[in-house]
Design an enzyme around this catalytic site. Structure first.
Site, PDB file in Angstrom:
ATOM      1  CG  ASP A   1      -7.425  38.861   3.135  1.00 47.55           C
ATOM      2  OD1 ASP A   1      -8.562  39.305   3.370  1.00 47.55           O
ATOM      3  OD2 ASP A   1      -6.660  38.463   4.030  1.00 47.55           O
TER       4      ASP A   1
ATOM      5  CE1 TYR B   1      -8.188  30.385   0.426  1.00 47.32           C
ATOM      6  CE2 TYR B   1      -9.396  28.733   1.681  1.00 47.32           C
ATOM      7  CZ  TYR B   1      -9.173  30.062   1.339  1.00 47.32           C
ATOM      8  OH  TYR B   1      -9.950  31.036   1.896  1.00 47.32           O
TER       9      TYR B   1
END
Length: 305
Positions: free
Chosen positions: A113, A185
């Protein structure tokens, strides 16, 4: 981007946390291709048109390349190509177009994103090398290092916030998304009352309260493994199943960076741990890194965790 979330459940990473991401691919393994319905963290879009069927390269004269890229996501409106928005794929396709003189399609292993950074997002692209002197004549494929240097040349003429870090030739049936073995992540949390350093803007989540590292590490153990993560996915998640396997989730304390102590500060630290840093010396934050690794994540799963 919003400065503060409206509620704890709104703490998705595209707002004010800034994770970095690594997608790891096994280039020649057929083991367990990811299912088409699996979604990456931060991805709300459906699979690209034609991708779900996992087509091979339809042009036998083109060479498929595996390309690893890194980028600062602050000025990108996400990774997926969108009309009238600056995106990772859009900028990368433009650089390839300038290099080879014809349009290409770039497919990433993971979608990110707006505002999300990547340490290594892997993608693939098909390139047909056509002679510029004799149009229509197909030449031997470019060497990977040539592709890397040329594409980076054009990327640096853009904003300079994205670069190619590795390139290799791969078979025509290799797909960067469906052959991805794992995705990782990293969330950087700075704990302490002092204002966040200018150098860390858009790079870390500043938490003014003191964080309990031991409690956070214990909480991580509860979520590791094969579970129903329904409580950790956003309402827009399009995955068919909430079941996911979280291979790694941990919190570690590291030295804050980029932060370079001055000669004065190093001298102070070596004299019985004195805390007076002197005028103009910034007090350090505690820096915690949350690491989450899995084959695939639900929409906003990591952010909610």
């Amino acid at each position: 981007m919003t400065e503060k979330p409206k509620s704890p459940r709104d703490c998705a990473f595209e707002s004010w946390e800034r994770p970095s991401k690594i997608a790891k691919s096994e280039c020649y393994s057929d083991e367990g291709e990811a299912e088409a319905e699996e979604e990456e963290e931060g991805s709300q879009q459906a699979p690209e048109s034609g991708v779900a069927s996992r087509p091979m390269n339809q042009n036998p004269r083109a060479q498929r390349y595996l390309v690893a890229i890194e980028y600062i996501g602050t000025r990108f409106s996400g990774s997926q190509k969108q009309p009238n928005f600056r995106t990772v794929v859009g900028v990368l396709e433009e650089a390839f177009h300038k290099f080879i003189g014809q349009p290409v399609s770039v497919l990433c292993s993971s979608r990110t994103d707006a505002g999300v950074h990547a340490l290594s997002n892997v993608c693939h692209v098909d390139v047909e090398r056509i002679s510029k002197r004799k149009p229509g004549e197909v030449l031997a494929p470019h060497e990977p290092q040539v592709v890397k240097r040329a594409v980076n040349h054009f990327l640096q003429r853009n904003e300079g916030d994205i670069s190619v870090i590795d390139v290799r030739c791969i078979p025509a049936d290799f797909h960067a998304r469906y052959r991805a073995r794992e995705r990782t992540y990293f969330y950087r949390l700075f704990s302490g009352p002092e204002p966040l350093s200018t150098f860390e803007k858009e790079r870390a989540w500043h938490v003014t309260e003191e964080l309990n590292l031991v409690s956070m590490q214990e909480a991580c153990k509860v979520l590791i493994g094969h579970h129903d993560f329904s409580s950790f996915r956003a309402s827009g998640c399009q995955a068919n199943s909430p079941i996911r396997t979280l291979d790694e989730l941990n919190v570690t304390e590291v030295v804050s960076s980029p932060y370079f102590p001055s000669m004065v500060e190093r001298r102070v630290e070596s004299t019985n741990g004195a805390t007076d840093l002197g005028f103009g010396m910034r007090k350090k934050h505690r820096c915690l890194v949350v690491t989450a690794r899995a084959r695939a994540f639900l929409y906003h799963q990591v952010g909610f965790i």
